[in-house]
Design an enzyme around this catalytic site. Sequence first.
Site, PDB file in Angstrom:
ATOM      1  N   LEU A 101       0.952  -1.215   0.152  1.00  0.00           N
ATOM      2  CA  LEU A 101       0.116   0.012   0.042  1.00  0.00           C
ATOM      3  C   LEU A 101       0.885   1.231   0.062  1.00  0.00           C
ATOM      4  CD1 LEU A 101      -2.719  -1.004   2.663  1.00  0.00           C
ATOM      5  CD2 LEU A 101      -3.001  -1.028   0.220  1.00  0.00           C
ATOM      6  N   ASP A 102       0.661   2.291  -0.645  1.00  0.00           N
ATOM      7  CA  ASP A 102       1.397   3.685  -0.667  1.00  0.00           C
ATOM      8  C   ASP A 102       1.549   3.906   0.824  1.00  0.00           C
ATOM      9  OD1 ASP A 102       1.286   3.594  -3.394  1.00  0.00           O
ATOM     10  OD2 ASP A 102      -0.546   4.816  -3.534  1.00  0.00           O
ATOM     11  N   LYS A 103       2.604   5.050   0.978  1.00  0.00           N
ATOM     12  CA  LYS A 103       2.920   5.348   2.248  1.00  0.00           C
ATOM     13  C   LYS A 103       1.730   6.031   2.976  1.00  0.00           C
ATOM     14  CE  LYS A 103       6.384   8.356   4.291  1.00  0.00           C
ATOM     15  NZ  LYS A 103       7.512   9.240   4.073  1.00  0.00           N
ATOM     16  N   LYS A 185      -5.367   5.669  -7.236  1.00  0.00           N
ATOM     17  CA  LYS A 185      -5.250   6.904  -7.595  1.00  0.00           C
ATOM     18  C   LYS A 185      -5.001   7.308  -9.059  1.00  0.00           C
ATOM     19  CE  LYS A 185      -2.686   7.586  -3.362  1.00  0.00           C
ATOM     20  NZ  LYS A 185      -1.292   7.233  -2.648  1.00  0.00           N
TER      21      LYS A 185
END
Length: 232
Positions: A101-103, A185
């Site tokens: 998962l992205d930061k 996104k």
Amino acid sequence: MRLDKYLAHANLGTRKEVKALIRQSRIKVNGCVVKKEDLKINEAEDIILFNDQRIIYQKYVYYMLNKPQGVVSATTDRKDKTVLDCFDIPLRDDVFPIGRLDKDTEGLLLISNDGALAHRLLSLRYHVDKKYYVQCANEVTEEMLSKLEQVIELKDEIYQPGRAERISSKEIYLTIQEGKYHQVKRMLHHVGNEVVYLKRVAFGPLKLDARLKAGEWRSLSEDEIKELGGQL
Ligand code: URA
């Protein structure tokens, strides 16, 4: 496997702590007190006791983490906290996050040492759903919802259709089976909106446990491990 490694993997403590237990004569192997921390044991056959209680050793471990924002989905990082730093127990050295998962993304992340399961869950062939709660900067129109459910072709990437469900004017659930870089996104950007907050709420059959606050974790239950296809 070395005895001290086995004991640490069985969650009896860190390597240093389990060495102390061995020195204190609290560990028996096949009925005999052992003093050698590097003794080689056979984890499938030997009977290991701690304070005369049998130790149950799990070959595979499975944890659900509610990943908080600000930590990276890696096992080590030179500058950022990693998802493994969220754990307040000594973790085995072979665990890793299953997928990324992205930061700045929150939510359900599995941490395990089961490489075969990771392969199955991440491979497109197995069609594993990943469901995201998405807050958008602008109203999500019907046209945007419909575009998210079609193939999206970017210059450098192609995304298979997602499943989009409206929650409110700016909130949706988006379910996808791929896990490409910044996929949600970029899909929202492509249809003319922007993600302001992203949280994964389900991964295959597993739902994020609502009792876990961001940064908290728990072990999977036996039923959850079976449902996922892990090994008990
Ligand atoms: N899609 C994204 O854009 N980011 C994530 O962290 C996960 C899916």
